[in-house]
Design an enzyme around this catalytic site. Structure first.
Site, PDB file in Angstrom:
ATOM      1  N   ALA A 269      -9.988  -7.686   7.852  1.00 32.28           N
ATOM      2  CA  ALA A 269      -8.757  -7.494   8.631  1.00 32.28           C
ATOM      3  C   ALA A 269      -9.022  -6.845   9.987  1.00 32.28           C
ATOM      4  O   ALA A 269      -8.461  -7.249  11.001  1.00 32.28           O
ATOM      5  CB  ALA A 269      -7.780  -6.635   7.825  1.00 32.28           C
TER       6      ALA A 269
ATOM      7  N   CYS B 176      11.281  20.049  -9.282  1.00 34.84           N
ATOM      8  CA  CYS B 176      12.399  19.718  -8.397  1.00 34.84           C
ATOM      9  C   CYS B 176      13.193  20.979  -8.053  1.00 34.84           C
ATOM     10  O   CYS B 176      13.544  21.773  -8.946  1.00 34.84           O
ATOM     11  CB  CYS B 176      13.301  18.713  -9.121  1.00 34.84           C
ATOM     12  SG  CYS B 176      14.765  18.234  -8.214  1.00 34.84           S
TER      13      CYS B 176
ATOM     14  N   HIS C 221       5.715  -0.612  -2.784  1.00 38.68           N
ATOM     15  CA  HIS C 221       5.260   0.148  -3.958  1.00 38.68           C
ATOM     16  C   HIS C 221       5.371   1.650  -3.744  1.00 38.68           C
ATOM     17  O   HIS C 221       4.736   2.422  -4.460  1.00 38.68           O
ATOM     18  CB  HIS C 221       3.818  -0.267  -4.324  1.00 38.68           C
ATOM     19  CG  HIS C 221       3.731  -1.687  -4.793  1.00 38.68           C
ATOM     20  ND1 HIS C 221       2.544  -2.381  -4.891  1.00 38.68           N
ATOM     21  CD2 HIS C 221       4.700  -2.551  -5.206  1.00 38.68           C
ATOM     22  CE1 HIS C 221       2.794  -3.609  -5.336  1.00 38.68           C
ATOM     23  NE2 HIS C 221       4.082  -3.732  -5.534  1.00 38.68           N
TER      24      HIS C 221
ATOM     25  N   ASN D  33       0.827  -1.206   0.000  1.00 37.96           N
ATOM     26  CA  ASN D  33       0.000   0.000   0.000  1.00 37.96           C
ATOM     27  C   ASN D  33       0.864   1.258   0.000  1.00 37.96           C
ATOM     28  O   ASN D  33       1.941   1.287   0.582  1.00 37.96           O
ATOM     29  CB  ASN D  33      -0.924   0.010   1.218  1.00 37.96           C
ATOM     30  CG  ASN D  33      -1.851  -1.193   1.219  1.00 37.96           C
ATOM     31  OD1 ASN D  33      -1.999  -1.843   0.194  1.00 37.96           O
ATOM     32  ND2 ASN D  33      -2.446  -1.490   2.350  1.00 37.96           N
TER      33      ASN D  33
HETATM   34  P1  OAD Z   1      -6.347  -5.836  -4.689  1.00 35.76           P
HETATM   35  O1  OAD Z   1      -7.395  -4.799  -4.907  1.00 35.76           O
HETATM   36  O2  OAD Z   1      -5.867  -6.589  -5.873  1.00 35.76           O
HETATM   37  O3  OAD Z   1      -6.874  -6.910  -3.635  1.00 35.76           O
HETATM   38  C1  OAD Z   1      -7.457  -6.527  -2.421  1.00 35.76           C
HETATM   39  C2  OAD Z   1      -7.752  -7.788  -1.621  1.00 35.76           C
HETATM   40  O4  OAD Z   1      -8.260  -7.378  -0.355  1.00 35.76           O
HETATM   41  C3  OAD Z   1      -8.813  -8.711  -2.237  1.00 35.76           C
HETATM   42  O5  OAD Z   1      -8.316 -10.041  -2.243  1.00 35.76           O
HETATM   43  C4  OAD Z   1     -10.014  -8.578  -1.303  1.00 35.76           C
HETATM   44  O6  OAD Z   1     -10.740  -9.806  -1.172  1.00 35.76           O
HETATM   45  C5  OAD Z   1      -9.340  -8.232   0.014  1.00 35.76           C
HETATM   46  N1  OAD Z   1     -10.163  -7.457   0.962  1.00 35.76           N
HETATM   47  C6  OAD Z   1     -11.162  -6.597   0.708  1.00 35.76           C
HETATM   48  N2  OAD Z   1     -11.641  -6.063   1.856  1.00 35.76           N
HETATM   49  C7  OAD Z   1     -10.909  -6.602   2.861  1.00 35.76           C
HETATM   50  C8  OAD Z   1     -10.908  -6.448   4.285  1.00 35.76           C
HETATM   51  N3  OAD Z   1     -11.752  -5.607   4.899  1.00 35.76           N
HETATM   52  N4  OAD Z   1     -10.003  -7.161   5.012  1.00 35.76           N
HETATM   53  C9  OAD Z   1      -9.142  -8.012   4.389  1.00 35.76           C
HETATM   54  N5  OAD Z   1      -9.096  -8.186   3.054  1.00 35.76           N
HETATM   55  C10 OAD Z   1      -9.965  -7.498   2.296  1.00 35.76           C
HETATM   56  O7  OAD Z   1      -5.147  -5.112  -3.915  1.00 35.76           O
HETATM   57  P2  OAD Z   1      -3.625  -5.572  -3.759  1.00 35.76           P
HETATM   58  O8  OAD Z   1      -3.514  -7.054  -3.672  1.00 35.76           O
HETATM   59  O9  OAD Z   1      -3.044  -4.769  -2.684  1.00 35.76           O
HETATM   60  O10 OAD Z   1       0.173  -1.861  -7.250  1.00 35.76           O
HETATM   61  O11 OAD Z   1      -3.014  -5.099  -5.144  1.00 35.76           O
HETATM   62  C11 OAD Z   1      -1.663  -5.244  -5.365  1.00 35.76           C
HETATM   63  C12 OAD Z   1      -1.120  -4.123  -6.208  1.00 35.76           C
HETATM   64  O12 OAD Z   1      -1.902  -3.995  -7.400  1.00 35.76           O
HETATM   65  C13 OAD Z   1      -1.236  -2.745  -5.582  1.00 35.76           C
HETATM   66  O13 OAD Z   1      -0.203  -2.455  -4.659  1.00 35.76           O
HETATM   67  C14 OAD Z   1      -1.173  -1.848  -6.767  1.00 35.76           C
HETATM   68  C15 OAD Z   1      -2.103  -2.586  -7.700  1.00 35.76           C
HETATM   69  O14 OAD Z   1      -1.905  -2.374  -9.046  1.00 35.76           O
HETATM   70  C16 OAD Z   1       0.714  -0.744  -7.762  1.00 35.76           C
HETATM   71  O15 OAD Z   1       0.083   0.280  -7.882  1.00 35.76           O
HETATM   72  C17 OAD Z   1       2.135  -0.911  -8.164  1.00 35.76           C
END
Ligand code: OAD
Length: 270
Positions: free
Chosen positions: A248, A164, A132, A103
């Site tokens: 969470a 900058c 990230h 995040n």
């Molecule tokens: P995603 O949006 O892909 O996934 C979020 C996950 O959180 C899903 O599996 C949901 O089921 C879960 N979720 C939703 N609500 C929740 C809660 N209250 N408690 C626990 N889990 C919950 O997000 P990321 O996996 O973080 O990268 O995505 C990875 C990366 O993709 C990000 O850092 C970003 C994005 O493109 C960049 O920007 C480089």
């Protein structure tokens, strides 16, 4: 395994672990009001990443990219860490757990400072490795210098965008965009922690984006176990010893031995 038995098993695994690494994703901040990327209403369901989160998009239209990031900055600044961030921060302050996040919202850091401030501790052990990057830093697109985020960004015209102080290049948010490499030192520290962890606690990530999604595998290869907290199944679920189907903010205080009804908090193995 899930359900009450799963919660007990996960608690026992975490209580018995000497080293824990926690990997978080957008889901941990969902209860704070920060949108995730891929779920219903997710950012990548409403926007095309190639228009907003690539170096090519910034070269093509820096004003549009800044408009989006300035909006995300102010939206996230209005959010607060939730019980999930707070539980992880307290846990990291009381143990040698390493927090690693995908995040960019700064909510782990704010929770760390709040938790440490409440007990007059140094927040450093609870500051996450930000794989990230951070919405709240800028990086020069010319010389690469990283600085604290510009106080305000006026995205109404390219001429008004922040520049900058050293080289005059256009500043950009210090986040990792698609097609860009992660910071090698940060990534190296995250993998070192994952390889030597007894438990990798994976919270709120779809486990689709690598190299972050490979960290739990490094724990498994090192002989440790994986505990997942996610309301939905992910590609990681089948590798997890326990997968807790909860939010969470509900699961983490319980898993990490922080009963909300008790005023004094003790680490789970105390
Ligand atoms: P995603 O949006 O892909 O996934 C979020 C996950 O959180 C899903 O599996 C949901 O089921 C879960 N979720 C939703 N609500 C929740 C809660 N209250 N408690 C626990 N889990 C919950 O997000 P990321 O996996 O973080 O990268 O995505 C990875 C990366 O993709 C990000 O850092 C970003 C994005 O493109 C960049 O920007 C480089």
């Amino acid at each position: 395994m899930d359900g009450p038995q799963g919660v007990n098993e996960a608690r026992a695994l975490l209580a018995g672990a000497r080293r824990v690494v926690a990997l978080t994703g957008a889901g941990i901040s969902a209860e704070s009001g920060v949108p995730t990327f891929r779920g219903d209403g997710g950012l990548w369901k409403r926007h095309r990443p190639e228009d907003l989160a690539t170096p090519e998009a910034f070269a093509r239209d820096p004003r549009l990219v800044w408009e989006w990031y300035a909006g995300r900055r102010s939206a996230v600044a209005a959010c607060r860490p939730n019980q999930g961030h707070i539980a992880l921060a307290r846990f990291a302050l009381a143990s040698e757990a390493v927090l690693v996040t995908q995040n960019v919202d700064g909510l782990h850091e704010r929770a760390a400072r709040d938790a440490a401030g409440a007990t007059d501790q140094d927040p450093s052990p609870a500051l996450p490795l930000e794989l990230h990057g951070s919405l709240f830093h800028d990086r020069c697109s010319g010389c690469g210098r990283v600085s604290a985020a510009s106080a305000t960004v006026d995205p109404s015209a390219v001429a008004a965008l922040p520049r900058c102080g050293d080289c005059g290049g256009l500043l950009r948010p210090a986040v990792v965009w698609f097609g860009e490499a992660l910071d090698a030192e940060v990534l190296g520290r995250a993998f070192a922690a994952a390889r030597t962890a007894d438990v990798c606690l994976v919270v709120g990530t779809s486990a689709l984006v690598h190299p972050a999604a490979s960290l739990p595998m490094a724990t498994l290869e090192g002989g440790g176990t994986v505990v997942e907290v996610n309301p939905d199944e992910t590609p990681l679920t089948r590798f997890a010893a326990v997968s807790i189907r909860q939010r969470a903010g509900d699961a983490l205080p319980v898993l990490l031995g922080q009963d909300a009804r008790r005023r004094e908090w003790r680490p789970p193995n105390a």
